[in-house]
Design a protein around this motif. Structure first.
Motif, mmCIF file in Angstrom:
data_model
loop_
_atom_site.group_PDB
_atom_site.id
_atom_site.type_symbol
_atom_site.label_atom_id
_atom_site.label_comp_id
_atom_site.label_asym_id
_atom_site.label_seq_id
_atom_site.Cartn_x
_atom_site.Cartn_y
_atom_site.Cartn_z
ATOM 1 N N UNK A 213 0.841 -1.204 0.000
ATOM 2 C CA UNK A 213 0.000 0.000 0.000
ATOM 3 C C UNK A 213 0.879 1.259 0.000
ATOM 4 N N UNK A 214 0.414 2.288 -0.678
ATOM 5 C CA UNK A 214 1.179 3.529 -0.748
ATOM 6 C C UNK A 214 1.409 4.107 0.640
ATOM 7 N N UNK A 215 0.449 3.950 1.544
ATOM 8 C CA UNK A 215 0.576 4.510 2.890
ATOM 9 C C UNK A 215 1.694 3.864 3.699
ATOM 10 N N UNK A 216 2.194 2.729 3.228
ATOM 11 C CA UNK A 216 3.313 2.076 3.916
ATOM 12 C C UNK A 216 4.511 3.007 4.017
ATOM 13 N N UNK A 217 4.650 3.930 3.068
ATOM 14 C CA UNK A 217 5.798 4.834 3.052
ATOM 15 C C UNK A 217 5.831 5.765 4.249
ATOM 16 N N UNK A 218 4.748 5.828 5.010
ATOM 17 C CA UNK A 218 4.772 6.609 6.244
ATOM 18 C C UNK A 218 5.850 6.075 7.188
ATOM 19 N N UNK A 219 6.136 4.799 7.062
ATOM 20 C CA UNK A 219 7.135 4.172 7.929
ATOM 21 C C UNK A 219 8.555 4.627 7.672
ATOM 22 N N UNK A 220 8.811 5.294 6.544
ATOM 23 C CA UNK A 220 10.156 5.816 6.283
ATOM 24 C C UNK A 220 10.153 7.340 6.233
ATOM 25 N N UNK A 221 9.098 7.945 6.806
ATOM 26 C CA UNK A 221 9.141 9.384 7.001
ATOM 27 C C UNK A 221 8.262 10.233 6.108
ATOM 28 N N UNK A 222 7.478 9.634 5.217
ATOM 29 C CA UNK A 222 6.591 10.434 4.383
ATOM 30 C C UNK A 222 5.413 10.937 5.221
ATOM 31 N N UNK A 223 5.087 12.213 5.074
ATOM 32 C CA UNK A 223 3.966 12.791 5.808
ATOM 33 C C UNK A 223 2.652 12.433 5.125
ATOM 34 N N UNK A 224 1.551 12.709 5.827
ATOM 35 C CA UNK A 224 0.226 12.408 5.268
ATOM 36 C C UNK A 224 -0.009 13.192 3.982
ATOM 37 N N UNK A 225 0.376 14.473 3.977
ATOM 38 C CA UNK A 225 0.191 15.284 2.772
ATOM 39 C C UNK A 225 1.051 14.770 1.618
ATOM 40 N N UNK B 271 -3.853 7.008 -0.517
ATOM 41 C CA UNK B 271 -2.789 6.284 0.204
ATOM 42 C C UNK B 271 -3.133 4.841 0.564
ATOM 43 N N UNK B 272 -4.417 4.535 0.728
ATOM 44 C CA UNK B 272 -4.788 3.158 1.081
ATOM 45 C C UNK B 272 -4.633 2.192 -0.082
#
Length: 253
Positions: free
Chosen positions: A69-81, A109-110
């Motif tokens: 999932x694209x939202x997985x990138x939050x785990x390496x520092x990508x913000x919600x925006x 993101x989902x």
């Protein structure tokens, strides 16, 4: 003959050959230094972000990551925006609508990263009969993991004298059989890193291997942290149990 060539190219595609994991055991894979190695190691988020850039700008034209999932990138520092903006750059199939038809919409993101091809036949047609493998779990699917990925991506070279390459194949010094259906895709300064890191072939290979390790196991850091906490808890519990045992037995003498 054409069918035979297609079968050979498909079987020999880089990272996609069936049983390559077993065959890779007979090839020497040099060990690299990875911040996420060891019990206390963690993913280098800056390196993983650069690795995602390499994937997006270099690898994604052929290779999918349809399990991530694209939202997985939050785990390496990508913000919600940042995730929303990134997702909006993709289109995914949705529906059916009120007319019973499927349609395309901007991703959110989902959603998972969409494939560069609508189906495997289209992928083969665009790659001389070879099917580029999905990279979602590639770091876990190969013996040597990220070490293998780094060695493979930096292992392209001119074939030795007397070695004849089949049509459409490239020479790689660590790939079993040394002939692969994937060309050398990493070039010096092939990407421009936003943080100013020099994009050597080695740096790009290291970064994309780090990113694919994260993609294959996005909860790696959390798992290690939990493991350390469990070990510490068990050590404290063992100490308390030992102290309790001594106290109880001391009253019996």
């Amino acid at each position: 003959m054409r069918a035979l060539k297609t079968a050979i190219l498909s079987a020999a595609l880089a990272l996609g050959i069936a049983g390559a994991a077993q065959a890779a055991e007979s090839v020497h894979i040099p060990k690299q230094s990875w911040p996420h190695s060891g019990v206390f190691g963690t993913i280098d988020k800056a390196s993983a972000q650069r690795g995602f850039q390499v994937y997006k700008e270099v690898c994604a034209s052929c290779h999918s990551m349809h399990l991530v999932p694209i939202r997985t990138l939050a785990g390496i520092g990508f913000t919600e925006d940042e995730l929303k903006a990134l997702a909006a750059g993709y289109e995914v199939q949705a529906g059916p609508n009120d007319s019973g038809e499927m349609f395309m919409r901007p991703a959110v993101p989902a959603d998972r990263f969409p494939s560069p091809f609508p189906n495997s036949q289209a992928a083969r047609a665009a790659n001389n009969g070879a099917l580029p493998p999905d990279l979602s779990l590639m770091a876990k699917a190969r013996v040597g993991g990220e070490d293998y990925l780094y060695a493979f991506l930096t292992g392209f070279e001119e074939p030795p004298a007397g070695v004849h390459l089949m049509d459409g194949m490239s020479y790689n010094n660590v790939f079993p059989g040394h002939q692969v259906g994937m060309p050398n895709i990493l070039q010096p300064d092939g990407v421009t890193y936003a943080d100013g890191t020099k994009a050597t072939v080695e740096q790009q290979a290291h970064d994309v291997a780090t990113f694919l390790t994260f993609a294959a196991e996005p909860h790696l850091d959390a798992r290690k942290q939990m493991g350390v906490k469990v070990i510490l808890f068990l050590l404290v519990l063992a100490g308390l149990m030992y102290a309790t045992k001594r106290k109880l037995w001391s009253t019996l003498h």
